[in-house]
Each structure stands twice: as C-alpha cells, then as structure tokens.
Design a protein around this motif. Structure first.
Motif, PDB file in Angstrom:
ATOM      1  N   ARG A   1     -32.517  44.392  17.965  1.00 40.52           N
ATOM      2  CA  ARG A   1     -31.460  45.171  17.325  1.00 40.52           C
ATOM      3  C   ARG A   1     -31.540  45.040  15.812  1.00 40.52           C
ATOM      4  O   ARG A   1     -31.657  43.935  15.285  1.00 40.52           O
ATOM      5  N   ASP A   2     -31.457  46.150  15.110  1.00 38.25           N
ATOM      6  CA  ASP A   2     -31.196  46.170  13.663  1.00 38.25           C
ATOM      7  C   ASP A   2     -32.046  45.187  12.869  1.00 38.25           C
ATOM      8  O   ASP A   2     -31.551  44.427  12.048  1.00 38.25           O
TER       9      ASP A   2
ATOM     10  N   HIS B   1     -14.924  49.746  14.918  1.00 38.49           N
ATOM     11  CA  HIS B   1     -15.355  50.732  15.904  1.00 38.49           C
ATOM     12  C   HIS B   1     -14.135  51.140  16.724  1.00 38.49           C
ATOM     13  O   HIS B   1     -13.484  50.282  17.342  1.00 38.49           O
TER      14      HIS B   1
ATOM     15  N   HIS C   1     -18.240  42.874  13.590  1.00 41.14           N
ATOM     16  CA  HIS C   1     -17.990  44.159  14.246  1.00 41.14           C
ATOM     17  C   HIS C   1     -16.788  44.010  15.175  1.00 41.14           C
ATOM     18  O   HIS C   1     -16.803  43.153  16.069  1.00 41.14           O
TER      19      HIS C   1
ATOM     20  N   GLU D   1     -11.972  52.567  19.720  1.00 40.12           N
ATOM     21  CA  GLU D   1     -11.935  52.795  21.164  1.00 40.12           C
ATOM     22  C   GLU D   1     -10.489  53.130  21.529  1.00 40.12           C
ATOM     23  O   GLU D   1      -9.686  52.222  21.810  1.00 40.12           O
TER      24      GLU D   1
ATOM     25  N   THR E   1     -18.479  55.719   6.651  1.00 39.67           N
ATOM     26  CA  THR E   1     -18.074  55.906   8.053  1.00 39.67           C
ATOM     27  C   THR E   1     -19.296  56.246   8.896  1.00 39.67           C
ATOM     28  O   THR E   1     -19.445  57.373   9.378  1.00 39.67           O
ATOM     29  N   PRO E   2     -20.195  55.288   9.099  1.00 43.25           N
ATOM     30  CA  PRO E   2     -21.411  55.550   9.886  1.00 43.25           C
ATOM     31  C   PRO E   2     -21.120  55.540  11.378  1.00 43.25           C
ATOM     32  O   PRO E   2     -20.394  54.661  11.883  1.00 43.25           O
ATOM     33  N   ASP E   3     -21.677  56.485  12.098  1.00 42.91           N
ATOM     34  CA  ASP E   3     -21.615  56.483  13.561  1.00 42.91           C
ATOM     35  C   ASP E   3     -20.195  56.304  14.079  1.00 42.91           C
ATOM     36  O   ASP E   3     -19.934  55.491  14.970  1.00 42.91           O
ATOM     37  N   ARG E   4     -19.258  57.040  13.507  1.00 46.56           N
ATOM     38  CA  ARG E   4     -17.867  57.025  13.950  1.00 46.56           C
ATOM     39  C   ARG E   4     -17.237  55.647  13.833  1.00 46.56           C
ATOM     40  O   ARG E   4     -16.324  55.282  14.593  1.00 46.56           O
ATOM     41  N   ALA E   5     -17.728  54.873  12.871  1.00 45.06           N
ATOM     42  CA  ALA E   5     -17.143  53.567  12.577  1.00 45.06           C
ATOM     43  C   ALA E   5     -16.754  53.547  11.104  1.00 45.06           C
ATOM     44  O   ALA E   5     -17.035  54.488  10.362  1.00 45.06           O
TER      45      ALA E   5
END
Length: 297
Positions: free
Chosen positions: A276-277, A70, A28, A72, A52-56
């Motif tokens: 997490r995940d 991701h 990531h 920024e 493109t999940p979750d703006r990634a």
C-alpha cells in the motif's frame, strides 16, 4: 489475521528494534458526516483543509497531511470493541498548546480532561463522532521522570500556568507549522498479545507496562509512540463494520530498506503485509491497521 498467529508468535524471537528516528504519519478516521467534521477540525482544532482526495478530507498544519477523514454516512459510534482510544496531535511548544486551549475556549468546546504526565502536558476531547483526541506538548527529555512510569496516574494540568505562556494574546485561528502526530492509543483485548505483536514482531520497545491496564511502547527512547489498554474489557472483539473510528495509522521510517526490514519480520511471523502507498499495511490481532512507509525527503 493469519491463522498461524498462535504458533508463529510463540516461535518468534526477534531482537530487532524500530529505528530511533521513526515518526508517525497521517491518521485515517471514519466519520459519519464529512462536512461537520471538516468544520470541527478547522474551527475548533485550527487545522487547515489541504484537499479532498477520493471523497475524503486531508487536513493538517499546511505541511504534511496529519489527518484523513473518510465519510461513511450512517456509521455508528464505537462500542465495546477494539479500536481507537485517542490519537495525539503534538504541538511544537507549550505556547502553541496554550493557543489550542484558547481556540477551544473561543469555540466553547468542552474538554474531557487535562493532565500533566511529567513527560508531556495534555488536553483531551472528542470530535463530533466521539473519536478521541489528545492535544499535547512534550516537556524537554531531560526533565522526564526516571524511571518512566505512568502507573501512578497523571497529575492535574496547571491550566493557569499553561495559559500564562500566552497571556494577553488573542487565539490564532489556525495552528502554527510544526504540528505532528505524537502517538496513538488503542483499545485492545489482551496486553500480552498486543506486546507480542507490537514489541516482538514490529520492533517497538516496551517503555511502561501497567498490568491488566495498559502498555506503552516507542522507538528511540520516546515516552510512547503507541499505547494500548484493556479498559473496554479483556478479550473484546475487533470493531464491527459500520462504525466510526480508526481506519489506519502510519509509521514513517527513514528509507525503503528500513521498511523492507519490518516487512520481513511481519511475514516471518505469519502476518500478511499488504502492499500500500509505497509501503505495506499490516493488521494487529484485532484487525487494527498500521501502514509502514518511507518518509518523503
């Protein structure tokens, strides 16, 4: 990081090792311009856009996601702090690494280095934000140097010999199936502190140590799944907010029991294990995050 680090690490004496079948999962990254990065990884590296999940942006070779980008906006380039040196995309054959070189040449993309490490051949470059990338292909284990040591430095890569493997071929636009994350290489502030975390707590085996320079650790006798160095200076701080670079890397184990065994070691050593995940996230002494999860069947 848990404040009990200094005391608990001196008390920890965990001989357990990570499973030999360990492999690495998705990297990531924080990038400053998502569309620019997608274009680079598609056109230069040859990755496919998986979604493109979750703006990634999830990217890979059409199989598992290998890279999650991701965005920024306004994130600055890395400075003198801990964080990513490079991550390695491992090709399944020397021919596929040669194809990667042809793609770089077709895109007129400069490289930063080309090395023969004995264990593997490698090309080095950066993405548009300066995130380091290694494109690599392993040599067969039976020809790896013994003892395994990188202390003498690599040899120059025989580019002519590499490209002879695909002589007369046109560069493929996309990477072939079988591409994987081979290893991660980090900047840290202290080698011994890094070894106490990655070797003694997590369970990686030490393969090579270059004093006051770098350490290489792995599972199952691999040359390295992880390296970390002090080339930005000893005692460098964690990465500040608002920087491009590594958000987290991923270790995939065989099943939930193996994941739970590592989680117990982490907690017993005074570190936090964040759920997490389908696994847990733990941060090293410089705040660099690694996710442990069970590999999908």
């Amino acid at each position: 990081m848990n404040q009990r680090y200094g005391n608990t690490m001196r008390q920890a004496n965990t001989p357990a090792k990570l499973p030999a079948a360990l492999r690495l999962g998705a990297i990531h990254l924080t990038v400053s311009d998502l569309e620019r990065s997608i274009a680079f990884y598609r056109e230069v590296i040859g990755l496919r856009l998986h979604g493109t999940p979750d703006r990634a942006a999830a990217m890979g070779a059409g199989e598992e996601d290998l890279l999650l980008l991701h965005e920024e906006p306004g994130a600055q380039r890395a400075g003198r702090h801990a964080g990513l040196y490079h991550y390695a995309l491992l090709f399944p054959s020397r021919e596929e690494l040669a194809n990667a070189v042809l793609r770089l040449a077709a895109a007129q993309t400069p490289i930063q280095g080309a090395s023969d490490h004995g264990t593997h051949e490698a090309i080095y470059l950066s993405d548009p934000d300066g995130n380091g990338i290694e494109l690599a292909a392993d040599r067969p284990r039976e020809v790896w140097p013994k003892p395994l040591s990188y202390a003498g430095g690599p040899h120059p890569l025989d580019l002519e010999g590499l490209l002879s493997a695909v002589a007369g071929e046109e560069p493929s636009r996309e990477v072939a199936p079988g591409l994987a994350v081979g290893h991660v290489h980090l900047h840290v502030g202290d080698l011994e502190r890094g070894l106490r975390f990655y070797r003694d707590v997590l369970g990686f085996e030490q393969m090579t140590l270059i004093p006051r320079a770098a350490a290489f650790v792995s599972a199952g006798g691999y040359h390295h799944h992880l390296a970390f160095n002090v080339w930005r200076g000893e005692n460098v701080p964690p990465a500040p907010a608002g920087r491009v670079g590594l958000r987290r890397w991923t270790v995939l184990l065989g099943d939930e029991e193996e994941v739970e065994a590592v989680r117990r070691r982490v907690r017993a050593s005074g570190f936090e294990a964040e759920n997490r995940d389908g696994g847990f996230l733990v941060r090293d002494p410089w705040g660099i995050a690694v996710l442990f999860a069970a590999a999908a069947v």
